[in-house]
Design a protein around this motif. Structure first.
Motif, short mmCIF file in Angstrom:
data_model
loop_
_atom_site.label_atom_id
_atom_site.label_comp_id
_atom_site.label_asym_id
_atom_site.label_seq_id
_atom_site.Cartn_x
_atom_site.Cartn_y
_atom_site.Cartn_z
N TYR A 167 -9.32 -73.79 -16.08
CA TYR A 167 -10.40 -73.50 -15.14
C TYR A 167 -11.49 -72.65 -15.81
O TYR A 167 -12.68 -72.89 -15.60
N VAL A 168 -11.09 -71.69 -16.61
CA VAL A 168 -12.07 -70.87 -17.33
C VAL A 168 -12.90 -71.74 -18.25
O VAL A 168 -14.14 -71.63 -18.30
N ARG A 169 -12.24 -72.62 -18.95
CA ARG A 169 -12.94 -73.51 -19.89
C ARG A 169 -13.93 -74.41 -19.13
O ARG A 169 -15.06 -74.62 -19.58
N ALA A 170 -13.52 -74.93 -17.98
CA ALA A 170 -14.38 -75.83 -17.22
C ALA A 170 -15.55 -75.10 -16.59
O ALA A 170 -16.71 -75.54 -16.67
N ILE A 171 -15.27 -73.96 -15.93
CA ILE A 171 -16.31 -73.25 -15.18
C ILE A 171 -17.28 -72.53 -16.11
O ILE A 171 -18.50 -72.67 -15.98
N HIS A 174 -17.46 -72.70 -19.56
CA HIS A 174 -17.90 -73.38 -20.78
C HIS A 174 -18.30 -74.84 -20.56
O HIS A 174 -18.85 -75.46 -21.48
N GLY A 175 -18.03 -75.40 -19.38
CA GLY A 175 -18.41 -76.79 -19.11
C GLY A 175 -17.62 -77.80 -19.91
O GLY A 175 -18.12 -78.88 -20.23
N LEU A 176 -16.36 -77.47 -20.21
CA LEU A 176 -15.53 -78.34 -21.04
C LEU A 176 -14.24 -78.74 -20.33
O LEU A 176 -13.65 -77.96 -19.57
N ARG A 177 -13.80 -79.95 -20.59
CA ARG A 177 -12.49 -80.41 -20.13
C ARG A 177 -11.41 -79.79 -21.01
O ARG A 177 -11.70 -79.25 -22.09
N PRO A 178 -10.14 -79.89 -20.59
CA PRO A 178 -9.06 -79.35 -21.44
C PRO A 178 -9.04 -79.94 -22.84
O PRO A 178 -8.60 -79.28 -23.79
N ASP A 179 -9.53 -81.19 -22.99
CA ASP A 179 -9.52 -81.81 -24.33
C ASP A 179 -10.76 -81.46 -25.14
O ASP A 179 -10.94 -81.95 -26.26
N GLY A 180 -11.65 -80.60 -24.57
CA GLY A 180 -12.82 -80.15 -25.30
C GLY A 180 -14.06 -81.00 -25.13
O GLY A 180 -15.13 -80.64 -25.66
N THR A 181 -13.99 -82.10 -24.40
CA THR A 181 -15.17 -82.92 -24.16
C THR A 181 -15.99 -82.31 -23.02
O THR A 181 -15.44 -81.67 -22.12
N PRO A 182 -17.32 -82.50 -23.03
CA PRO A 182 -18.16 -81.84 -22.02
C PRO A 182 -18.07 -82.49 -20.65
O PRO A 182 -17.93 -83.72 -20.53
N LEU A 183 -18.16 -81.66 -19.62
CA LEU A 183 -18.24 -82.13 -18.25
C LEU A 183 -19.69 -82.47 -17.92
O LEU A 183 -20.61 -81.78 -18.34
N ALA A 184 -19.89 -83.54 -17.16
CA ALA A 184 -21.23 -83.96 -16.77
C ALA A 184 -21.67 -83.23 -15.51
O ALA A 184 -20.87 -83.00 -14.60
N ILE A 185 -22.94 -82.87 -15.47
CA ILE A 185 -23.56 -82.21 -14.31
C ILE A 185 -22.69 -81.05 -13.83
O ILE A 185 -22.31 -80.95 -12.67
N MET A 186 -22.35 -80.18 -14.75
CA MET A 186 -21.57 -78.98 -14.46
C MET A 186 -22.44 -77.78 -14.88
O MET A 186 -22.72 -77.60 -16.06
N PRO A 187 -22.91 -76.97 -13.93
CA PRO A 187 -23.88 -75.91 -14.26
C PRO A 187 -23.26 -74.69 -14.91
O PRO A 187 -23.44 -73.55 -14.48
N SER A 188 -22.52 -74.90 -15.98
CA SER A 188 -21.85 -73.79 -16.65
C SER A 188 -22.82 -72.84 -17.33
O SER A 188 -22.45 -71.70 -17.63
N GLN A 189 -24.06 -73.30 -17.59
CA GLN A 189 -25.04 -72.38 -18.14
C GLN A 189 -25.31 -71.23 -17.18
O GLN A 189 -25.70 -70.13 -17.59
N ALA A 190 -25.08 -71.47 -15.88
CA ALA A 190 -25.20 -70.41 -14.87
C ALA A 190 -23.88 -69.66 -14.73
O ALA A 190 -23.85 -68.42 -14.70
N TYR A 191 -22.79 -70.41 -14.65
CA TYR A 191 -21.49 -69.77 -14.44
C TYR A 191 -21.04 -68.95 -15.65
O TYR A 191 -20.13 -68.12 -15.54
N TRP A 192 -21.69 -69.18 -16.81
CA TRP A 192 -21.42 -68.36 -17.99
C TRP A 192 -21.61 -66.88 -17.68
O TRP A 192 -20.95 -66.01 -18.24
#
Length: 220
Positions: free
Chosen positions: A32-36, A38-56
């Motif tokens: 969850y930390v990685r997704a929220i 960093h915008g990344l899935r557990p395998d390290g690939t990026p999530l689409a349309i995930m506003p992690s630049q804000a949640y950072w």
């Protein structure tokens, strides 16, 4: 459905619960930390349309509370379709016009300090950053063109008109979706209904920050 365009593609929001098809069945806290953040899935690939630049910008305490809330949600059985980029969508990605949030984050950067909650410009800046207000209103909050197709130009938030509203007028606008001039905010583009859930102190802190930004005394 977050995106459903016959030319660009389709992207559905994930089922966050632990029900069938939900990511809660396989995500641990670090996932969850990685997704929220960093915008990344557990395998390290990026999530689409995930506003992690804000949640950072989320503090560790707030991020932990958010994860605890997600994990407490009752399980719902719902499988969502996999994201699909159609030819135009793939072209936009190739040209760099559709950029994943994960690619804009310096993942090993020093964590930004989290100010103490309160009616202060510093805490208001934190809420503005977490809310990703600059995505639509511009880097300096002086107005901008939102990325969503068809969205109207987002007005500046540091002009004199906002000062004329006063703190009470600003809070009322966020609560009702109608500004002191009688203009109704379109919830499709300005999520005032989300901001209406904030406390009066939180909204007052945002107003204090916007006023300090107008006067050139704020720190982002």
């Amino acid at each position: 459905m977050i995106l459903d365009d016959p030319a660009i593609g389709s992207i559905a929001a994930s089922n966050l619960t632990s029900g069938a098809g939900g990511v809660g069945q396989r995500y641990d806290d670090l996932d969850y930390v990685r997704a929220i953040r960093h915008g990344l899935r557990p395998d390290g690939t990026p999530l689409a349309i995930m506003p992690s630049q804000a949640y950072w910008h989320l503090s560790n305490d707030d991020l932990g509370a958010l994860i605890a809330f997600i994990k407490s949600a009752p399980p719902v059985d719902r499988r969502v379709a996999k994201a699909e980029l159609r030819p135009l969508g793939r072209i936009l990605v190739g040209l760099g016009l559709f950029e994943f949030a994960a690619n804009r984050i310096v993942h090993d950067a020093k964590r930004p300090a989290a100010p103490a909650p309160g009616v202060t410009p510093a805490y208001g800046a934190y809420l503005v950053n977490v809310g990703d207000c600059r995505l639509c209103h511009g880097a300096a909050l002086t107005g901008g063109r939102p990325p969503e197709p068809g969205a109207p130009f987002a007005p500046g938030l540091t002009g004199k008109h906002l000062a004329e509203w006063g703190e009470a007028g600003f809070i009322a606008t966020m609560r009702t979706g109608v500004n002191p001039e009688g203009h109704a905010l379109d919830p499709r583009y300005m999520p005032w209904r989300d901001y209406a859930r904030l406390s009066n102190d939180d909204l007052a802190a945002i107003y204090a920050y916007l006023q300090s930004a107008m006067n050139g005394t704020s720190a982002q």
